[in-house]
Write a protein that holds these residues in place. Structure first.
Motif, PDB file in Angstrom:
ATOM      1  N   MET A 110       0.842  -1.202   0.000  1.00  0.00           N
ATOM      2  CA  MET A 110       0.000   0.000   0.000  1.00  0.00           C
ATOM      3  C   MET A 110       0.879   1.255   0.000  1.00  0.00           C
ATOM      4  O   MET A 110       0.576   2.236  -0.683  1.00  0.00           O
ATOM      5  N   PHE A 111       1.972   1.222   0.748  1.00  0.00           N
ATOM      6  CA  PHE A 111       2.888   2.363   0.783  1.00  0.00           C
ATOM      7  C   PHE A 111       3.490   2.615  -0.593  1.00  0.00           C
ATOM      8  O   PHE A 111       3.543   3.759  -1.061  1.00  0.00           O
ATOM      9  N   TYR A 112       3.971   1.548  -1.253  1.00  0.00           N
ATOM     10  CA  TYR A 112       4.565   1.711  -2.576  1.00  0.00           C
ATOM     11  C   TYR A 112       3.547   2.203  -3.591  1.00  0.00           C
ATOM     12  O   TYR A 112       3.862   3.050  -4.433  1.00  0.00           O
ATOM     13  N   ILE A 113       2.341   1.701  -3.531  1.00  0.00           N
ATOM     14  CA  ILE A 113       1.305   2.153  -4.459  1.00  0.00           C
ATOM     15  C   ILE A 113       1.006   3.632  -4.242  1.00  0.00           C
ATOM     16  O   ILE A 113       0.958   4.416  -5.198  1.00  0.00           O
ATOM     17  N   ALA A 114       0.819   4.022  -2.994  1.00  0.00           N
ATOM     18  CA  ALA A 114       0.516   5.427  -2.695  1.00  0.00           C
ATOM     19  C   ALA A 114       1.684   6.332  -3.095  1.00  0.00           C
ATOM     20  O   ALA A 114       1.478   7.407  -3.677  1.00  0.00           O
ATOM     21  N   SER A 115       2.908   5.906  -2.812  1.00  0.00           N
ATOM     22  CA  SER A 115       4.080   6.715  -3.159  1.00  0.00           C
ATOM     23  C   SER A 115       4.211   6.887  -4.664  1.00  0.00           C
ATOM     24  O   SER A 115       4.444   8.006  -5.153  1.00  0.00           O
ATOM     25  N   LEU A 116       4.077   5.783  -5.404  1.00  0.00           N
ATOM     26  CA  LEU A 116       4.192   5.878  -6.854  1.00  0.00           C
ATOM     27  C   LEU A 116       3.058   6.697  -7.453  1.00  0.00           C
ATOM     28  O   LEU A 116       3.268   7.448  -8.410  1.00  0.00           O
ATOM     29  N   LEU A 117       1.861   6.589  -6.889  1.00  0.00           N
ATOM     30  CA  LEU A 117       0.738   7.376  -7.378  1.00  0.00           C
ATOM     31  C   LEU A 117       0.974   8.863  -7.152  1.00  0.00           C
ATOM     32  O   LEU A 117       0.786   9.679  -8.064  1.00  0.00           O
ATOM     33  N   MET A 118       1.408   9.230  -5.943  1.00  0.00           N
ATOM     34  CA  MET A 118       1.671  10.639  -5.657  1.00  0.00           C
ATOM     35  C   MET A 118       2.811  11.180  -6.514  1.00  0.00           C
ATOM     36  O   MET A 118       2.727  12.296  -7.038  1.00  0.00           O
TER      37      MET A 118
END
Length: 72
Positions: A21-29
């Motif tokens: 979830m952290f990687y997804i949110a970071s890459l999205l931002m």
């Protein structure tokens, strides 16, 4: 011994879920920031899409396998 391994497996699955979830949110931002700044979708977005495709493919394969195991 079985309970201990189940607990370790549960902890590992929870850790993997939160880090994913952290990687997804970071890459999205980062993708949104990159797009707003340069009007180009960078490699961050490609990595995000590839990661999500891999996630959904494995999710459907595993859920299909679990459904088939429950029928037997």
């Amino acid at each position: 011994m079985k309970n201990e391994s189940k607990i370790k497996k549960s902890i590992g699955e929870s850790s993997a879920k939160w880090s994913n979830m952290f990687y997804i949110a970071s890459l999205l931002m980062l993708s949104i920031y990159q797009y707003v700044k340069t009007s180009v979708l960078g490699t961050e977005f490609i990595l995000l899409i590839i990661g999500l495709v891999i996630f959904f493919i494995t999710y459907f394969i595993k859920s299909k396998g679990i459904a088939n195991n429950n029928k037997n």
